[in-house]
Design a protein around this motif. Sequence first.
Motif, PDB file in Angstrom:
ATOM      1  N   THR A 254      -3.721  -3.283  -9.510  1.00 23.67           N
ATOM      2  CA  THR A 254      -3.538  -2.214  -8.549  1.00 23.67           C
ATOM      3  C   THR A 254      -4.919  -1.767  -8.090  1.00 23.67           C
ATOM      4  OG1 THR A 254      -1.513  -1.491  -9.648  1.00 23.67           O
ATOM      5  CG2 THR A 254      -2.520   0.031  -8.074  1.00 23.67           C
TER       6      THR A 254
ATOM      7  N   ARG B  76      -5.595   9.589  -2.021  1.00 22.80           N
ATOM      8  CA  ARG B  76      -5.835   8.374  -2.783  1.00 22.80           C
ATOM      9  C   ARG B  76      -4.856   7.300  -2.325  1.00 22.80           C
ATOM     10  NH1 ARG B  76      -5.477   6.987  -9.241  1.00 22.80           N
ATOM     11  NH2 ARG B  76      -3.228   7.095  -8.807  1.00 22.80           N
TER      12      ARG B  76
ATOM     13  N   GLU C 162       0.826  -1.203   0.000  1.00 21.20           N
ATOM     14  CA  GLU C 162       0.000   0.000   0.000  1.00 21.20           C
ATOM     15  C   GLU C 162       0.860   1.253   0.000  1.00 21.20           C
ATOM     16  OE1 GLU C 162      -3.000  -2.146   3.134  1.00 21.20           O
ATOM     17  OE2 GLU C 162      -3.109   0.023   2.893  1.00 21.20           O
TER      18      GLU C 162
ATOM     19  N   SER D   7      -3.242   3.573  -2.802  1.00 28.03           N
ATOM     20  CA  SER D   7      -2.962   2.598  -3.851  1.00 28.03           C
ATOM     21  C   SER D   7      -2.492   1.307  -3.217  1.00 28.03           C
ATOM     22  CB  SER D   7      -1.876   3.122  -4.800  1.00 28.03           C
ATOM     23  OG  SER D   7      -2.264   4.323  -5.403  1.00 28.03           O
TER      24      SER D   7
ATOM     25  N   TYR E 151      -7.298   0.882  -5.850  1.00 25.68           N
ATOM     26  CA  TYR E 151      -7.286   2.261  -5.386  1.00 25.68           C
ATOM     27  C   TYR E 151      -8.471   2.531  -4.456  1.00 25.68           C
ATOM     28  CZ  TYR E 151      -4.151   2.873  -9.375  1.00 25.68           C
ATOM     29  OH  TYR E 151      -3.124   2.755 -10.269  1.00 25.68           O
TER      30      TYR E 151
END
Length: 122
Positions: free
Chosen positions: A79, A18, A5, A20, A81
């Motif tokens: 990935t 944000r 992360e 990820s 989000y």
Amino acid sequence: VQLVESGGGLVQAGGSLRLSCAASGGTFSTYATGWFRQAPGKERELIASRSWGGINTYYTDAVRGRFTISRDDANSTVTVYLQMDSLKPEDTAIYYCTLHRYYTRATQWDYWGQGAQVTVSA
């Protein structure tokens, strides 16, 4: 399998962050994705989840309309989000990304990230 992360930090109330989460070590193209959080003194809770194709999504009432879960499957990697807008001090918590073989709202998911601290100041 590893979920890494990034994107946590300190933000003022009303701001955005944000998160990820990069998945490696396996094939996750059909896995559901999710985000949990654990605030100080509270139990870990599921706040958002998404089926692999995006047909099913779930948000807990506290974040619905402010947070958005999404994923990118480019180049055979996954990935995940979590876009967080209009942040509030009560969103302060450690946030965990998760992957599971199928879409679920249960608390037992197959794979977990290491956690990212999000702190929202008043």
